[in-house]
Write a protein that holds these residues in place. Structure first.
Motif, PDB file in Angstrom:
ATOM      1  N   LYS A 179     -10.009  36.434 -21.405  1.00  0.00           N
ATOM      2  CA  LYS A 179     -10.000  36.320 -19.733  1.00  0.00           C
ATOM      3  C   LYS A 179      -9.762  37.534 -19.049  1.00  0.00           C
ATOM      4  O   LYS A 179     -10.781  38.542 -17.845  1.00  0.00           O
ATOM      5  CB  LYS A 179     -10.100  34.758 -19.159  1.00  0.00           C
ATOM      6  CG  LYS A 179     -10.982  34.189 -19.897  1.00  0.00           C
ATOM      7  CD  LYS A 179     -10.694  32.810 -19.251  1.00  0.00           C
ATOM      8  CE  LYS A 179      -9.282  32.341 -19.768  1.00  0.00           C
ATOM      9  NZ  LYS A 179      -9.959  31.487 -21.397  1.00  0.00           N
ATOM     10  N   GLY A 180      -8.600  38.587 -19.647  1.00  0.00           N
ATOM     11  CA  GLY A 180      -7.649  39.517 -18.716  1.00  0.00           C
ATOM     12  C   GLY A 180      -6.800  38.718 -17.998  1.00  0.00           C
ATOM     13  O   GLY A 180      -5.711  39.723 -17.939  1.00  0.00           O
ATOM     14  N   ASN A 181      -6.532  37.297 -18.500  1.00  0.00           N
ATOM     15  CA  ASN A 181      -4.436  36.774 -18.102  1.00  0.00           C
ATOM     16  C   ASN A 181      -3.764  37.785 -19.156  1.00  0.00           C
ATOM     17  O   ASN A 181      -3.870  37.086 -20.226  1.00  0.00           O
ATOM     18  CB  ASN A 181      -4.692  35.422 -17.761  1.00  0.00           C
ATOM     19  CG  ASN A 181      -5.925  34.915 -17.180  1.00  0.00           C
ATOM     20  OD1 ASN A 181      -5.650  35.224 -16.031  1.00  0.00           O
ATOM     21  ND2 ASN A 181      -6.235  33.581 -16.950  1.00  0.00           N
ATOM     22  N   ALA A 182      -2.520  37.603 -17.963  1.00  0.00           N
ATOM     23  CA  ALA A 182      -1.225  37.994 -19.361  1.00  0.00           C
ATOM     24  C   ALA A 182      -0.029  37.622 -18.694  1.00  0.00           C
ATOM     25  O   ALA A 182       0.254  37.209 -17.577  1.00  0.00           O
ATOM     26  CB  ALA A 182      -1.195  39.854 -19.735  1.00  0.00           C
ATOM     27  N   THR A 183       1.310  36.573 -19.909  1.00  0.00           N
ATOM     28  CA  THR A 183       1.627  35.939 -19.600  1.00  0.00           C
ATOM     29  C   THR A 183       2.711  36.566 -20.747  1.00  0.00           C
ATOM     30  O   THR A 183       2.820  37.051 -21.589  1.00  0.00           O
ATOM     31  CB  THR A 183       1.896  34.666 -20.253  1.00  0.00           C
ATOM     32  OG1 THR A 183       0.402  33.814 -19.406  1.00  0.00           O
ATOM     33  CG2 THR A 183       3.154  34.087 -19.133  1.00  0.00           C
ATOM     34  N   MET A 184       4.251  37.142 -19.811  1.00  0.00           N
ATOM     35  CA  MET A 184       5.346  37.351 -21.077  1.00  0.00           C
ATOM     36  C   MET A 184       6.225  36.646 -19.945  1.00  0.00           C
ATOM     37  O   MET A 184       6.783  36.689 -19.499  1.00  0.00           O
ATOM     38  CB  MET A 184       5.461  38.963 -19.892  1.00  0.00           C
ATOM     39  CG  MET A 184       7.011  39.629 -20.352  1.00  0.00           C
ATOM     40  SD  MET A 184       6.855  40.846 -19.899  1.00  0.00           S
ATOM     41  CE  MET A 184       8.407  40.740 -18.825  1.00  0.00           C
ATOM     42  N   PHE A 185       7.484  36.706 -21.863  1.00  0.00           N
ATOM     43  CA  PHE A 185       7.612  35.516 -21.794  1.00  0.00           C
ATOM     44  C   PHE A 185       9.628  36.673 -22.281  1.00  0.00           C
ATOM     45  O   PHE A 185       9.439  37.547 -22.654  1.00  0.00           O
ATOM     46  CB  PHE A 185       7.782  34.567 -23.170  1.00  0.00           C
ATOM     47  CG  PHE A 185       6.801  33.346 -22.302  1.00  0.00           C
ATOM     48  CD1 PHE A 185       6.661  32.548 -22.135  1.00  0.00           C
ATOM     49  CD2 PHE A 185       5.374  34.630 -23.327  1.00  0.00           C
ATOM     50  CE1 PHE A 185       5.237  31.965 -21.994  1.00  0.00           C
ATOM     51  CE2 PHE A 185       4.261  33.780 -23.304  1.00  0.00           C
ATOM     52  CZ  PHE A 185       4.171  32.250 -22.885  1.00  0.00           C
ATOM     53  N   ALA A 241       1.787  26.471 -24.916  1.00  0.00           N
ATOM     54  CA  ALA A 241       1.626  25.313 -23.634  1.00  0.00           C
ATOM     55  C   ALA A 241       0.195  26.162 -23.255  1.00  0.00           C
ATOM     56  O   ALA A 241      -0.725  25.980 -23.128  1.00  0.00           O
ATOM     57  CB  ALA A 241       2.863  24.735 -22.606  1.00  0.00           C
ATOM     58  N   VAL A 242       1.007  27.298 -23.020  1.00  0.00           N
ATOM     59  CA  VAL A 242      -0.274  28.701 -22.244  1.00  0.00           C
ATOM     60  C   VAL A 242      -1.531  28.919 -23.166  1.00  0.00           C
ATOM     61  O   VAL A 242      -2.272  28.644 -22.849  1.00  0.00           O
ATOM     62  CB  VAL A 242       0.502  29.551 -21.974  1.00  0.00           C
ATOM     63  CG1 VAL A 242      -0.140  30.805 -21.278  1.00  0.00           C
ATOM     64  CG2 VAL A 242       1.364  29.942 -21.431  1.00  0.00           C
ATOM     65  N   VAL A 284      -4.470  25.319 -22.428  1.00  0.00           N
ATOM     66  CA  VAL A 284      -4.462  25.674 -21.468  1.00  0.00           C
ATOM     67  C   VAL A 284      -5.961  27.421 -20.843  1.00  0.00           C
ATOM     68  O   VAL A 284      -6.539  26.484 -20.813  1.00  0.00           O
ATOM     69  CB  VAL A 284      -3.880  25.639 -20.251  1.00  0.00           C
ATOM     70  CG1 VAL A 284      -2.825  24.092 -20.718  1.00  0.00           C
ATOM     71  CG2 VAL A 284      -2.511  26.901 -20.164  1.00  0.00           C
ATOM     72  N   SER A 285      -5.370  27.778 -22.461  1.00  0.00           N
ATOM     73  CA  SER A 285      -6.250  29.289 -22.311  1.00  0.00           C
ATOM     74  C   SER A 285      -7.438  29.363 -23.404  1.00  0.00           C
ATOM     75  O   SER A 285      -8.270  29.775 -23.867  1.00  0.00           O
ATOM     76  CB  SER A 285      -5.253  30.590 -22.603  1.00  0.00           C
ATOM     77  OG  SER A 285      -4.237  30.654 -21.763  1.00  0.00           O
ATOM     78  N   ALA A 307      12.336  32.972 -19.119  1.00  0.00           N
ATOM     79  CA  ALA A 307      11.782  32.850 -17.465  1.00  0.00           C
ATOM     80  C   ALA A 307      10.449  33.865 -18.554  1.00  0.00           C
ATOM     81  O   ALA A 307      10.525  33.815 -19.415  1.00  0.00           O
ATOM     82  CB  ALA A 307      12.670  34.186 -16.836  1.00  0.00           C
ATOM     83  N   MET A 363       6.781  35.626 -16.371  1.00  0.00           N
ATOM     84  CA  MET A 363       6.005  36.443 -15.819  1.00  0.00           C
ATOM     85  C   MET A 363       4.222  36.071 -16.430  1.00  0.00           C
ATOM     86  O   MET A 363       3.678  36.679 -17.558  1.00  0.00           O
ATOM     87  CB  MET A 363       5.757  38.035 -16.193  1.00  0.00           C
ATOM     88  CG  MET A 363       5.797  38.324 -14.520  1.00  0.00           C
ATOM     89  SD  MET A 363       6.557  40.091 -14.624  1.00  0.00           S
ATOM     90  CE  MET A 363       5.538  40.792 -16.276  1.00  0.00           C
ATOM     91  N   ASN A 415       0.677  37.513 -15.527  1.00  0.00           N
ATOM     92  CA  ASN A 415      -0.684  38.653 -14.582  1.00  0.00           C
ATOM     93  C   ASN A 415      -2.153  38.073 -14.518  1.00  0.00           C
ATOM     94  O   ASN A 415      -2.358  38.350 -16.242  1.00  0.00           O
ATOM     95  CB  ASN A 415       0.037  39.534 -15.167  1.00  0.00           C
ATOM     96  CG  ASN A 415       0.690  41.061 -14.012  1.00  0.00           C
ATOM     97  OD1 ASN A 415       0.744  41.135 -12.328  1.00  0.00           O
ATOM     98  ND2 ASN A 415       1.668  41.203 -14.547  1.00  0.00           N
ATOM     99  N   THR A 416      -2.412  37.422 -13.839  1.00  0.00           N
ATOM    100  CA  THR A 416      -3.858  36.563 -14.086  1.00  0.00           C
ATOM    101  C   THR A 416      -4.619  37.014 -13.019  1.00  0.00           C
ATOM    102  O   THR A 416      -4.731  38.213 -12.468  1.00  0.00           O
ATOM    103  CB  THR A 416      -4.198  35.289 -13.422  1.00  0.00           C
ATOM    104  OG1 THR A 416      -3.217  35.436 -11.766  1.00  0.00           O
ATOM    105  CG2 THR A 416      -2.411  34.338 -14.703  1.00  0.00           C
ATOM    106  N   ILE A 417      -6.175  36.840 -13.399  1.00  0.00           N
ATOM    107  CA  ILE A 417      -7.342  37.594 -12.899  1.00  0.00           C
ATOM    108  C   ILE A 417      -7.824  36.897 -11.789  1.00  0.00           C
ATOM    109  O   ILE A 417      -8.466  37.291 -10.923  1.00  0.00           O
ATOM    110  CB  ILE A 417      -8.724  36.847 -14.143  1.00  0.00           C
ATOM    111  CG1 ILE A 417      -8.573  35.688 -14.434  1.00  0.00           C
ATOM    112  CG2 ILE A 417      -8.337  38.035 -14.925  1.00  0.00           C
ATOM    113  CD1 ILE A 417      -9.833  35.622 -15.763  1.00  0.00           C
ATOM    114  N   TRP A 470      -6.173  30.873 -11.965  1.00  0.00           N
ATOM    115  CA  TRP A 470      -5.549  30.683 -13.700  1.00  0.00           C
ATOM    116  C   TRP A 470      -3.771  30.932 -13.553  1.00  0.00           C
ATOM    117  O   TRP A 470      -3.270  30.193 -14.242  1.00  0.00           O
ATOM    118  CB  TRP A 470      -5.492  31.980 -13.951  1.00  0.00           C
ATOM    119  CG  TRP A 470      -7.196  31.553 -14.541  1.00  0.00           C
ATOM    120  CD1 TRP A 470      -8.471  32.176 -14.797  1.00  0.00           C
ATOM    121  CD2 TRP A 470      -7.719  30.938 -16.379  1.00  0.00           C
ATOM    122  NE1 TRP A 470      -9.302  31.893 -15.365  1.00  0.00           N
ATOM    123  CE2 TRP A 470      -8.569  30.782 -16.937  1.00  0.00           C
ATOM    124  CE3 TRP A 470      -6.305  29.976 -16.903  1.00  0.00           C
ATOM    125  CZ2 TRP A 470      -8.801  30.099 -17.762  1.00  0.00           C
ATOM    126  CZ3 TRP A 470      -6.953  29.791 -18.187  1.00  0.00           C
ATOM    127  CH2 TRP A 470      -8.478  29.769 -18.822  1.00  0.00           C
TER     128      TRP A 470
END
Lengths: 366, 366
Positions: free
Chosen positions: A156-162, A176-177, A180-181, B159, B161, B163-165, B169
């Motif tokens: 969808k275009g969501n990005a998560t950094m860990f 977990a992410v 829900v994605s 931690a 981070m 970045n979402t649409i 979200w």
């Protein structure tokens, strides 16, 4: 160093599905992604581990999620590239090459799609020498490589950094992410140097899976037994031959968990076995509880006619299969390896015994 | 511009717990964190919204999670600072001030702890004018401010981070991480400029909550009715007076959900009401289904003796309380506002009617 084109991809995909040991994702989806990229951008250079410069940055590209979901929720092809590009920006260094995190149907192919698109080579190695269900279950972890900074991207275009305190926490948070994605996401993780690749990876696994895939293809064209060809090419052992008579499968918490039961045919007639899995096959045992094989050795159900691996998400009632077991890499047979991916980690009150010893002590009996 | 010391913090914490409308976290834990930081680092400057430079970067600092969990899982105090520092590094700009995301017991206090420690001011405004359960439920969202890049930190040192649409979200992904992190985490999100603060925030809310907290304190020292003092200072209406006779509470998916029932006392004797909540109180209705008040107006249960708010996680059988309703900010009464936080968003088949209209149409009857 050699070039990988469409023909090689076909063999690698078939062989990697065997090494996916029931999981690792659908080889068909992965193959299409890799072939499409190679047709568009050209063949991919495959580097031997020894050819990777010590200070080169190598980043695995992979999918996270339950294979049952990936059959219907197909990646759009951009997530893996976005993850790569975001990680590159974050670490501020060019990524010289990619590498599969595992030898599964899908995760063996994604690095080729990414490599073709970005014009970088793939390293002939991985972090498992098979597939495993969880992110921390890589020889990179055993060798002290950090999974983070890790980027996770959805379609969808969501990005998560860990950035985590250990690789197990990365698994927990990213799973977990992913759930829900929608159940599957793409990752760029375990950024490492060439020298770390040399120390911690399982070398030559792409060539090994290609050899197994090629053996299946040649057996088919020669009309010889493809299962025998797999056993010979992989050094595996036959455990059982039968029909799937019962299957329980549940997609839960980002994994597909369950068990399949098989009734023996031919020389196994009158006997039956049970295989339990969490994405990948974990343990095979007889109906009266005798253990035939466990993780980290590779338990694979091959289609009796074609020799192709039947993954846990495609197992159907009535499938006729040969259950084989391929010895795992020696890195998994260390104390740290068994602690990370042995039967006890998955909740079985059973010690790990290498498949060669189990076969020997069985002395020809079932 | 004025200074906020320990005395002001005491009043703000008490008033913010009222505006927490049942949720917003435990005022005691938040107060201790803020007071500790002020005693160590000195008083905090409170800026009027008009005093914030147009191009200043303002970042809310807040907790995410179910208040039921936060009573036992207390922050170590470093997570909020880590989140701030990581966000600053990512955006590459100094953060000039912080601001509460909501006026709740805890989330009104965390910005003061962060501000004291970092030596930056707090802006006298927030994004709700009350508390709401979900991250996207802020007037910043209505005004087009992005919640990401957002940093989430846990007390273990992990931690994440995002970045979402869109901001919904961000809520979904961050809630999933918060749940597996043990149920509460600290965030730095909605980084915005001074001009965005001016356009989108609810102005003066810290002073408003301080006024309400001070009114309760003065009523106590004067031996006058503290509930009347709250009604006068907040412009609220009395809805009911009774005893808690039933309470259902479930911590699930990162929220505490449930309902409390009250049996009337004094002039409400023989009547009873039900209040439903998701962290915050959402709707109050009579036993026969007549709606008394709904979100986004503020439904608050005050202790009949002290005038202090009783939060949903501390409600107990036998508590005697006065249920009041404070009109919400006009920003929530727009079409976009009602769509974001009105009763239908929370699954109730009820139109939003401003509390002033409900009170008027009831014409003195219950």
């Amino acid at each position: 160093m050699r070039k990988i084109g469409v023909k090689e991809i076909e063999d690698i995909a078939v062989g990697a599905a065997v090494y996916g040991t029931g999981g690792g994702g659908d080889p068909y989806v992965g193959k299409l992604m890799a072939i499409d990229a190679i047709k568009t951008y050209g063949e991919v250079t495959l580097l031997d581990v020894d050819e990777v410069p010590e200070d080169a940055i190598v980043v695995p590209s992979s999918m996270m999620g339950a294979p049952t979901i990936l059959i219907e929720k197909i990646p759009n092809g951009k997530e893996a590239l976005s993850a790569f590009s975001l990680l590159k920006n974050y670490i501020g260094k060019e990524i010289s090459a990619t590498i599969p995190i595992e030898a599964g149907g899908l995760n063996s192919m994604i690095p080729f799609a990414v490599a073709a698109t970005l014009g970088i080579p793939v390293v002939d190695a991985d972090g498992m020498g098979r597939a495993f269900p969880e992110l921390q279950m890589v020889t990179f972890s055993l060798g002290g490589v950090k999974s983070t900074p890790m980027i996770l991207c959805d379609e969808k275009g969501n990005a998560t950094m860990f950035n985590t305190i250990n690789n197990k926490w990365t698994e927990t948070l990213a799973r977990a992410v992913t759930v829900v994605s929608g159940g599957s996401t793409m990752l760029a993780s375990y950024a490492m140097t060439g020298s770390q690749v040399k120390e911690t990876s399982i070398k030559g696994i792409i060539s090994t899976t290609e050899k197994v895939g090629r053996a299946i293809r040649i057996a088919k064209s020669n009309n010889t037994n493809p299962v025998d060809a797999v056993l010979k090419a992989s050094g595996g052992f036959e455990l059982f031959k039968g029909k799937i008579c019962d299957i329980l499968r549940k997609t839960d918490g980002g994994f597909v968990r369950g068990e399949s039961k098989m009734m023996g045919i031919d020389e196994y007639k009158g006997k039956s076995i049970k295989i339990e899995f969490q994405n990948e096959n974990l343990m095979a045992q007889t109906d009266d509880g005798k253990v035939l094989a466990t993780v980290p050795d590779l338990i694979v159900v091959l289609d009796i006619e074609t020799g192709h691996a039947i993954t846990t998400e495609t197992l159907r009632y009535g499938n006729r299969g040969v259950v084989i077991c391929i010895p795992c890499d020696e890195k998994w047979r260390t104390e740290a390896g068994i602690k990370t991916v042995g039967p006890r980690y998955f909740g079985y009150d059973v010690n790990y015994v290498p498949i060669e010893q189990r076969i020997k002590s069985r002395m020809g009996e079932f």
